[in-house]
Design a protein around this motif. Structure first.
Motif, short mmCIF file in Angstrom:
data_model
loop_
_atom_site.label_atom_id
_atom_site.label_comp_id
_atom_site.label_asym_id
_atom_site.label_seq_id
_atom_site.Cartn_x
_atom_site.Cartn_y
_atom_site.Cartn_z
N TYR A 27 -7.16 -6.12 1.52
CA TYR A 27 -6.54 -6.51 2.78
C TYR A 27 -6.89 -7.96 3.13
CZ TYR A 27 -5.53 -6.57 7.80
OH TYR A 27 -5.05 -6.90 9.05
N LEU A 109 2.47 -4.62 3.64
CA LEU A 109 1.36 -5.18 4.42
C LEU A 109 0.90 -4.23 5.51
CD1 LEU A 109 2.49 -8.91 4.70
CD2 LEU A 109 0.93 -7.86 3.03
N ASP A 110 1.84 -3.48 6.09
CA ASP A 110 1.46 -2.48 7.09
C ASP A 110 0.53 -1.43 6.48
OD1 ASP A 110 2.77 -3.49 9.30
OD2 ASP A 110 4.49 -2.13 9.18
N ARG A 113 -2.93 -2.71 5.71
CA ARG A 113 -3.77 -2.72 6.92
C ARG A 113 -4.32 -1.33 7.20
NH1 ARG A 113 -0.99 -3.02 12.52
NH2 ARG A 113 -2.13 -1.15 13.11
N GLU A 117 -8.26 -0.19 7.49
CA GLU A 117 -8.83 0.42 8.69
C GLU A 117 -9.36 1.82 8.42
OE1 GLU A 117 -6.29 -2.10 12.03
OE2 GLU A 117 -5.81 0.02 11.71
N GLU A 203 -7.06 3.26 16.71
CA GLU A 203 -6.41 2.68 15.55
C GLU A 203 -5.47 3.67 14.87
OE1 GLU A 203 -9.52 0.93 13.17
OE2 GLU A 203 -9.76 -0.73 14.59
N HIS A 207 -1.58 3.64 13.27
CA HIS A 207 -1.17 4.12 11.95
C HIS A 207 0.03 5.06 12.05
CE1 HIS A 207 -5.61 3.49 10.56
NE2 HIS A 207 -5.04 2.39 10.99
#
Length: 268
Positions: A27, A109-110, A113, A117, A203, A207
């Motif tokens: 990441y 990219l999502d 991430r 996380e 978070e 997601h």
């Protein structure tokens, strides 16, 4: 290096420390990677996916011990179960990156991430376990999340519908209930777990929102009606029906519509 090939490599790592640190590093270094338009070649042995440590022992979900937080061991078992979910969630995000081609750069990219996380969540929970004299692998666990990942490996629409916005969304409902029980216990370790779960819940809303976003994007691309198609996918893949109570506020924040919330209440 190419991002999707590297995601597959990280997915194949077995040691929890190696996988979590590699997901975080990937990441951080995302801007140094290209993104291929065709999928990397998976390992010849499908059992190599995902890379798994020798422990924990994996059982059928009905054979996994109940997780009451009333005792120190019960709290450790509970934290271990959540840590296992987060470890599997690293795998789910990495699999979503390498397996499906032809998606916009933002999609990859999502999920990168998300993988990072989830790795952070796993580390926070593992640290709590260690303060209680335990570690990841000390208790049996089950593979319910990965089972749905395998079922949907050839259908990205189903993957987005049934993993992030169905199975992972259950965490939005369950976490406040777990926190309530831990607050009632009131010990320092229980309250420390409540704080960690606050971070995870916040978070995880993001997601699930990513899953919702890409599910709707795919439905628009393929001229599918999202609510109707979701019902069909639940039936086709025999996805579990979430049970109330639902965390409606978190689900709305994650992008669920009022129609979908009403369907959940009826389906549950």
């Amino acid at each position: 290096m190419e991002l999707r090939h590297r995601a597959l490599q990280v997915l194949c790592l077995a040691h929890p420390d190696d996988k979590a640190s590699a997901a975080l590093a990937l990441y951080v270094q995302a801007d140094q990677h290209t993104i291929a338009t065709t999928a990397p070649i998976p390992p010849a042995d499908p059992q190599a996916l995902p890379g798994r440590p020798e422990r924990p022992e994996l059982l059928h979900h009905t054979a996994v011990r109940r997780r009451s937080p009333a005792t120190p061991e019960g709290r450790a078992i509970l934290l271990h179960a959540i840590a296992h979910i987060e470890f599997n969630a690293i795998n789910l995000a990495l699999d979503a990156i390498w397996r499906f081609d032809g998606m916009p750069t933002a999609y990859y990219l999502d999920w990168l991430r998300v993988a990072a996380e989830e790795a952070q969540h796993f580390g926070l929970l593992r640290d709590l376990l260690r303060t209680q004299g335990h570690d990841y692998g000390d208790f049996p666990a089950h593979q319910g999340l990965w089972t749905m990942c395998e079922k949907t490996q050839h259908d990205i629409v189903a993957r987005m519908a049934l993993v992030p916005r169905t199975l992972e969304a259950r965490g939005l409902d369950a976490t406040p209930l777990i926190q309530q029980k831990l607050r009632q216990v009131g010990t320092p370790d229980a309250l420390a777990a409540v704080d960690v779960l606050d971070i995870i819940l916040r978070e995880e809303v993001g997601h699930v929102a990513i899953g919702n976003h890409w599910y709707r994007w795919l439905c628009a691309r393929d001229s599918l009606e999202p609510e109707t198609h979701y019902t069909a996918l639940v039936q086709r893949y025999e996805a579990p029906r979430p049970k109330p109570p639902f965390n409606a506020a978190a689900r709305r924040q994650a992008g669920f519509t009022e129609v979908e919330l009403a369907w959940l209440l009826h389906a549950g």
